[in-house]
Enzyme design. Structure first.
Site, short mmCIF file in Angstrom:
data_model
loop_
_atom_site.label_atom_id
_atom_site.label_comp_id
_atom_site.label_asym_id
_atom_site.label_seq_id
_atom_site.Cartn_x
_atom_site.Cartn_y
_atom_site.Cartn_z
N SER A 182 0.79 -1.23 0.00
CA SER A 182 0.00 0.00 0.00
C SER A 182 0.82 1.28 0.00
O SER A 182 0.28 2.35 -0.24
CB SER A 182 -0.94 0.00 1.20
OG SER A 182 -0.20 -0.05 2.40
N HIS A 210 -5.81 -4.29 -0.62
CA HIS A 210 -5.87 -3.16 -1.55
C HIS A 210 -6.10 -3.61 -3.00
O HIS A 210 -6.09 -2.78 -3.91
CB HIS A 210 -4.58 -2.33 -1.47
CG HIS A 210 -4.53 -1.41 -0.28
ND1 HIS A 210 -5.09 -0.15 -0.28
CD2 HIS A 210 -4.00 -1.58 0.95
CE1 HIS A 210 -4.89 0.42 0.89
NE2 HIS A 210 -4.23 -0.43 1.66
N LYS A 241 -12.15 -1.46 2.72
CA LYS A 241 -11.54 -0.53 1.74
C LYS A 241 -12.49 -0.35 0.56
O LYS A 241 -13.48 0.33 0.70
CB LYS A 241 -10.15 -1.03 1.40
CG LYS A 241 -9.24 -0.83 2.61
CD LYS A 241 -7.84 -1.34 2.47
CE LYS A 241 -7.08 -0.96 3.74
NZ LYS A 241 -6.18 -2.01 4.19
#
Ligand SMILES: *Cc1c(COP(=O)(O)O)cnc(C)c1O
Length: 393
Positions: A182, A210, A241
């Site tokens: 990330s 992610h 997320k």
């Protein structure tokens, strides 16, 4: 009495002195492309709301309906009375979306890692772990009591050497990696890791926090991105997320899920996801299952923003995802850059040591499908002005 806690004052003071004290900003608006932060309306360039689902009306409606039908809390851990029909529906939807045999939800991605790794390996076993893996993987590895062998970031040759040197010492072994890293936006060399796992008889686990909702067809994740369906034993994901809610999950073979139901401690000893969270997650999975529209828009925005930043003369690193690190190097310069952006109405965090190595400070821009082209242009103009003022471009 108070004296036993004096060390905390000193420790906090030390953080201030070294410029490592974390200041927490407060958001007074829904999550979205624009936020009200500390009383100021700013363009949001730093959340993980990749698809804009955090305040999507369909998720909000699903959560409200579920509350009306089932209330709020699960009132128990999953193994006693906390498994509600919604949890099962969510897990079936996740497995279908990920094209795995089964899936199991957890209260967060962090807990999914803490749950899974100690259930798979223990004393006498070994874990081969990328040196830049997420904190929750590191903690899961430590909790397992297996021996941890760290390999240099994404270095397949070095990993092979370590497997040759150490694999035989262990009963079972696990190779574990983030899917997307990330801080730089680079991704794990998954095809090579699959081959090594097979050759050295290791289990393979990827944490795609992610990559979920971002990589692969319609956001099915890094395994899909590489066409490796069925070849990665354990996929950990987060619903905190791109999915816009909160929660984690593990997807993989039915027998892995069956084992986690018996042995994963946060599943056995911590209450289940709440009703509105579960319903909203289910709505998010269904939206992604039905259409690639949001994921396509995320990538359109990403391509546009990155091309414009490069044309302006910024160094945006080696990212292959919507994570856009604007490499500035110097820590003070990066802090100043972030402050000036905020004054211009752009909220983009400075990331510096110890999160990244000294001298590698950067502003990390997180692109979202919810940004309009006008939003991105507003951000680009602010970057150009601050970049020129500080002599970066
Ligand atoms: C954010 C993140 C997590 C934690 O997920 P939560 O659902 O927020 O707990 C775990 N692993 C990785 C790689 C992450 O980036």
């Amino acid at each position: 009495m108070a004296e036993t806690l004096n060390w905390i004052d000193e420790a906090l003071e030390d953080l201030h002195r070294r410029g490592l004290y974390i200041t927490i900003r407060t958001v007074a608006s829904p999550q979205g492309p624009w936020l009200v932060v500390d009383g100021k309306r700013v363009l949001n360039f730093c959340s993980n709301n990749y698809l804009g689902l955090a305040n999507d009306p369909r998720l909000v409606a699903a959560a409200k309906e579920a509350i009306d039908r089932y209330g709020i809390g699960p009132a128990a851990v999953r193994t006693i009375a906390g498994t509600m029909q919604l949890h099962v529906e969510l897990e079936e939807a996740l497995a279908a979306f990920k094209e795995t045999e089964a899936a199991l939800s957890f209260q967060s991605g962090f807990k999914a890692n803490l749950a899974t790794i100690p259930a798979l390996v223990g004393r006498g076993d070994g874990i081969f772990s990328d040196e830049l893996n997420h904190a929750s993987i590191i903690d899961g590895c430590r909790l397992s009591r297996a021996e941890i062998v760290r390999y240099p970031h994404n270095d397949v040759q070095a990993l092979r050497g370590l497997l040759e040197a150490h694999r035989d010492r262990f009963r079972r072994a696990l190779i574990v990696t983030d899917g997307v890293f990330s801080m730089d936006g680079d991704i794990a060399p998954l095809p090579e890791l699959v081959a090594l796992a097979r050759e050295f008889e290791c289990m393979l686990m990827v944490d795609d926090a992610h990559g979920e909702g971002v990589l692969g067809h319609g956001g099915r994740g890094i395994v899909h991105h590489f066409g490796l369906q069925g070849q990665v034993d354990i996929e950990v994901g987060t619903m905190s997320k791109a999915f816009g809610v909160v929660g984690g999950y593990v997807a993989g073979r039915e027998k892995i899920i069956a084992w986690l139901r018996q042995r994963a401690r946060p599943f056995l000893f911590s209450s289940a996801m709440t009703v509105p969270d579960t319903a909203a997650c289910l709505a998010a999975v269904r939206i992604l299952q039905e259409s690639t529209e949001l994921v396509d828009r995320l990538w359109e925005n990403t391509r546009y923003f990155k091309a414009q930043m490069t044309a302006l003369g910024f160094d945006i690193g080696q990212s292959v995802t919507p994570i856009t690190p604007v490499m500035l190097g110097d820590e003070q310069l990066t802090q100043e850059f972030s402050r000036r952006l905020f004054a211009e109405g752009v909220f983009a965090t400075a990331i510096a040591y110890p999160t990244v190595p000294l001298g590698k400070a950067r502003i990390r821009v997180m692109i979202s499908a919810s940004h309009s082209k006008a939003d991105l242009d507003f951000g680009l103009e602010a970057f150009a002005r601050v970049g020129r003022a500080l002599g970066v471009i």
